[in-house]
Design a protein around this motif. Structure first.
Motif, mmCIF file in Angstrom:
data_model
loop_
_atom_site.group_PDB
_atom_site.id
_atom_site.type_symbol
_atom_site.label_atom_id
_atom_site.label_comp_id
_atom_site.label_asym_id
_atom_site.label_seq_id
_atom_site.Cartn_x
_atom_site.Cartn_y
_atom_site.Cartn_z
ATOM 1 N N THR A 1 16.218 0.503 7.442
ATOM 2 C CA THR A 1 15.429 -0.687 7.756
ATOM 3 C C THR A 1 14.060 -0.633 7.106
ATOM 4 O O THR A 1 13.592 -1.619 6.524
ATOM 5 C CB THR A 1 15.277 -0.843 9.284
ATOM 6 O OG1 THR A 1 16.558 -0.871 9.896
ATOM 7 C CG2 THR A 1 14.522 -2.124 9.622
ATOM 8 N N SER B 1 14.489 -0.935 3.136
ATOM 9 C CA SER B 1 14.972 -2.253 2.706
ATOM 10 C C SER B 1 13.934 -3.329 2.989
ATOM 11 O O SER B 1 13.816 -4.295 2.222
ATOM 12 C CB SER B 1 16.289 -2.590 3.393
ATOM 13 O OG SER B 1 16.128 -2.663 4.799
ATOM 14 N N THR B 2 13.161 -3.173 4.057
ATOM 15 C CA THR B 2 12.110 -4.149 4.347
ATOM 16 C C THR B 2 10.992 -4.065 3.313
ATOM 17 O O THR B 2 10.455 -5.092 2.880
ATOM 18 C CB THR B 2 11.545 -3.924 5.765
ATOM 19 O OG1 THR B 2 12.615 -4.000 6.713
ATOM 20 C CG2 THR B 2 10.509 -4.984 6.116
ATOM 21 N N VAL C 1 18.899 -6.391 9.535
ATOM 22 C CA VAL C 1 19.280 -5.116 8.909
ATOM 23 C C VAL C 1 19.451 -4.025 9.961
ATOM 24 O O VAL C 1 20.465 -3.310 9.977
ATOM 25 C CB VAL C 1 18.240 -4.687 7.856
ATOM 26 C CG1 VAL C 1 18.470 -3.234 7.433
ATOM 27 C CG2 VAL C 1 18.316 -5.597 6.640
#
Length: 356
Positions: free
Chosen positions: A124, A127-128, A339
């Protein structure tokens, strides 16, 4: 942002903030009016939470602050104390949060749950950050959102802010997004657990590994059934909380790598002092030497400090200012929420949830 908003959200005027430009120091008595207001609300929401267990004191506190800031004018005499509560009181709450995290308890979750927690935070967070770059957002803004949504909400935002020195407007925006999506996840995670027929182990894992704030985890787990489910959810969440220190340290190393030292200016520490205090409290809790009644009393103090700070942070949220941020931070918060829930669901379906 207009001048009034800038003044309200500039908490760096609190003394003893490293690397802050020299500003007129406030006298100690300047802090008391605002600090007294925030403390009174902190006590009130804790009392309300005791009377109505389904309510999250932290959630009520920050919502009350947002409403108050945007409905009635806040006298300037209150601002220094509000600023102090939003930064210093919050950090003391984070330090004491460490006493709720025990290394043996985390290890006792088993390897499967530890894999879920690690994957949820790592995937998370990374990907963020990547999506934030793709959206061409401000780097500090998407870093704060990544920390808050992957680790532990406002406490992680505060930990990251201590390293990257983000403006208080960005901190307030990130916390507001945590409140928004974390609140929506309370009925969502509880409802999905029931719909999918999850037992206490899997339901507790889902709620603890995906919901943003500790208080929101408690609320969702209480709705979903409480008891053993609540115990699993809180323990899994605290395992995520324990990852705040390595993530903050890693970002600090990356940000400072290859950065030229400015003459006369200190480089930010790899770990802010209060995050080091958080780690120290984890080690203290892990010894098992602190009596349970003492831990219970400290937990009440910690909840009071966080509730006080949440109200102060809410007072820093100007709806007009947030609207100027545009849709991208809101979309990034939605992305991070989707996500982390997808990662946790995938791991549970692979049989990695807590077995109770």
């Amino acid at each position: 942002m207009d001048n009034q908003d800038s003044q309200v959200l500039d908490i760096e005027s609190v003394p003893a903030v490293a690397d802050a430009p020299a500003k007129p120091a406030h006298r100690p008595r300047d802090f008391w009016p605002g600090l007294a207001l925030c403390s009174a609300v902190g006590l009130a929401v804790l009392a309300l939470g005791s009377a109505v267990p389904s309510l999250s004191p932290m959630l009520v506190a920050i919502l009350a602050g947002i409403v108050l800031r945007n409905v009635v004018p806040i006298h300037s005499v209150l601002e220094p104390g509000i600023a102090y509560a939003a930064k210093r009181v919050l950090r003391w709450g984070v330090v004491l949060l460490g006493l709720q995290v025990s290394i043996p308890t985390i290890i006792g979750l088993g390897p499967g749950v530890l894999v879920i927690v690690t994957c949820a935070v790592a995937i998370t967070f990374c990907s963020t950050l990547a999506m934030g770059r793709l959206l061409k957002m401000d780097r500090d803004m998407y870093t704060l959102i990544a920390a808050g949504f992957s680790i532990c909400g406002a406490a992680a935002v505060a930990g990251m802010q201590g390293t990257i020195r983000a403006s208080e407007e960005k901190v307030a925006a990130a916390v507001a997004l945590v409140v928004l999506y974390g609140t929506l996840m309370i009925p969502a995670t509880a409802g999905l657990s029931a719909l999918l027929g999850f037992g206490p182990g899997d339901a507790g894992t889902l709620i603890g590994a995906s919901t943003h704030e500790v208080a929101q985890v408690v609320a969702a787990a209480g709705i979903a059934g409480g008891g053993p489910l609540l115990a699993v959810a809180v323990t899994v969440k605290l395992a995520r909380v324990s990852l705040m220190a390595p993530v903050v340290a890693g970002i600090s190393l990356i940000r400072n790598r290859g950065t030229a030292q400015v003459p006369g200016q200190r480089r930010p520490a790899i770990l802010p002092l209060f995050v080091a205090g958080f780690i120290a409290m984890i080690l203290v809790a892990s010894t098992g030497l602190v009596p349970a009644p003492v831990l219970g009393g400290i937990k009440l103090v910690q909840q009071f400090l966080l509730a006080t700070a949440m109200f102060a942070l809410g007072l820093g949220v100007h709806v007009k200012s947030l609207m100027k941020l545009g849709a991208r931070p809101v979309l990034l918060g939605l992305f991070a929420t989707v996500v982390i829930m997808a990662v946790v669901f995938a791991c549970i379906f692979l049989g990695l949830g807590a077995n109770i």
